[in-house]
Design a protein around this motif. Structure first.
Motif, mmCIF file in Angstrom:
data_model
loop_
_atom_site.group_PDB
_atom_site.id
_atom_site.type_symbol
_atom_site.label_atom_id
_atom_site.label_comp_id
_atom_site.label_asym_id
_atom_site.label_seq_id
_atom_site.Cartn_x
_atom_site.Cartn_y
_atom_site.Cartn_z
ATOM 1 N N GLN A 8 -8.219 -7.429 -15.679
ATOM 2 C CA GLN A 8 -7.101 -8.260 -15.258
ATOM 3 C C GLN A 8 -7.280 -8.698 -13.810
ATOM 4 O O GLN A 8 -7.045 -9.852 -13.471
ATOM 5 N N LYS A 12 -7.685 -12.606 -12.625
ATOM 6 C CA LYS A 12 -6.836 -13.207 -11.595
ATOM 7 C C LYS A 12 -7.695 -13.890 -10.531
ATOM 8 O O LYS A 12 -7.448 -15.037 -10.151
ATOM 9 N N CYS A 15 -9.287 -17.119 -11.845
ATOM 10 C CA CYS A 15 -8.349 -18.243 -11.952
ATOM 11 C C CYS A 15 -8.136 -18.920 -10.603
ATOM 12 O O CYS A 15 -8.170 -20.142 -10.497
ATOM 13 N N GLY A 141 -1.583 -21.779 -13.551
ATOM 14 C CA GLY A 141 -0.597 -21.113 -14.394
ATOM 15 C C GLY A 141 -1.068 -19.755 -14.862
ATOM 16 O O GLY A 141 -0.314 -18.774 -14.847
ATOM 17 N N GLU A 142 -2.313 -19.672 -15.273
ATOM 18 C CA GLU A 142 -2.854 -18.389 -15.749
ATOM 19 C C GLU A 142 -2.957 -17.383 -14.606
ATOM 20 O O GLU A 142 -2.639 -16.207 -14.777
ATOM 21 N N ARG A 145 0.549 -16.161 -13.954
ATOM 22 C CA ARG A 145 0.991 -15.266 -15.025
ATOM 23 C C ARG A 145 0.386 -13.880 -14.835
ATOM 24 O O ARG A 145 1.071 -12.875 -14.947
ATOM 25 N N LEU A 146 -0.899 -13.830 -14.511
ATOM 26 C CA LEU A 146 -1.566 -12.543 -14.313
ATOM 27 C C LEU A 146 -1.053 -11.813 -13.076
ATOM 28 O O LEU A 146 -0.993 -10.586 -13.053
ATOM 29 N N LYS A 148 1.932 -12.099 -12.057
ATOM 30 C CA LYS A 148 3.366 -11.898 -12.297
ATOM 31 C C LYS A 148 4.218 -12.572 -11.214
ATOM 32 O O LYS A 148 5.168 -11.995 -10.681
ATOM 33 N N SER A 150 5.851 -16.697 -10.049
ATOM 34 C CA SER A 150 6.400 -17.900 -10.675
ATOM 35 C C SER A 150 5.271 -18.865 -11.076
ATOM 36 O O SER A 150 4.548 -19.385 -10.218
ATOM 37 N N VAL A 151 5.167 -19.105 -12.383
ATOM 38 C CA VAL A 151 4.148 -20.035 -12.891
ATOM 39 C C VAL A 151 4.446 -21.445 -12.408
ATOM 40 O O VAL A 151 3.554 -22.170 -11.959
ATOM 41 N N ARG A 152 5.708 -21.830 -12.483
ATOM 42 C CA ARG A 152 6.090 -23.188 -12.078
ATOM 43 C C ARG A 152 5.761 -23.435 -10.609
ATOM 44 O O ARG A 152 5.166 -24.451 -10.246
ATOM 45 N N CYS A 155 1.960 -23.523 -10.075
ATOM 46 C CA CYS A 155 1.368 -24.765 -10.597
ATOM 47 C C CYS A 155 1.667 -25.951 -9.687
ATOM 48 O O CYS A 155 0.796 -26.790 -9.451
#
Length: 181
Positions: A8, A12, A15, A141-142, A145-146, A148, A150-152, A155
């Protein structure tokens, strides 16, 4: 770090690194496009940028991970109370560098592939920006997510940062091309 955390952590890092390199290659291709409408020049420049990027990323990560490894070994030597073999738990700098080189190559190939189609100049530029934007959203985004987070928000940061970088490099290249004429 235990073995369950390592993949993981590596994912991260990959990405975020790929996002960085997508912006770099897309911006390079925007510079080339600002200087020349020739598709061969754009594709060749993008390909050579990818080759340079793969090597610099691999070497940079190997050096960074090797330094981290050396620091960890020195700390283990100073801390004789540890009963577990920490060296076995650490990531191999060589394996991480190879993994990053592979993922980097795949990620940054996207803007190059968008430029390769024999569309007219303006459509090719739109394709590079569009494909690069999708890649930035995917990896941003990934990574978020990894991590933890805010994805928004993540991005939006990588997308706006990528657009600004591409616009500035395109504009500066246009300016210098104009001055040269």
């Amino acid at each position: 770090m235990n073995d369950s955390q390592r993949p993981q952590w590596l994912l991260k890092a990959v990405c975020w690194k790929v996002n960085d390199k997508v912006i770099a290659i897309a911006s390079l291709m925007m510079c080339i496009a600002a200087a020349s409408e020739n598709i061969l020049t754009m594709v060749l420049g993008g390909f050579l940028g990818i080759i340079a990027g793969v090597f610099t990323t691999t070497i940079e990560e190997f050096i960074s991970m090797s330094n981290d490894y050396d620091i960890e070994i020195a700390e283990m030597e100073r801390d004789l109370q540890r009963n577990i073999d920490e060296e076995e738990k650490m990531s191999s700098p060589f394996k991480i560098a190879l993994a990053l080189a592979f993922v980097f190559s795949i990620g940054v190939m996207l803007p190059l592939l968008a430029a390769y189609f024999r569309w007219e100049y303006k459509m090719r530029m739109v394709a590079i920006i569009g494909v690069s934007s999708l890649a930035l959203l995917l990896f941003g985004g990934e990574g978020a997510r990894l991590e933890k987070i805010s994805v928004r928000k993540s991005c939006m940061k990588v997308l706006i940062g990528g657009w600004v970088t591409m616009a500035v490099t395109f504009g500066l290249t246009q300016l210098f091309s104009f001055i040269e004429r």
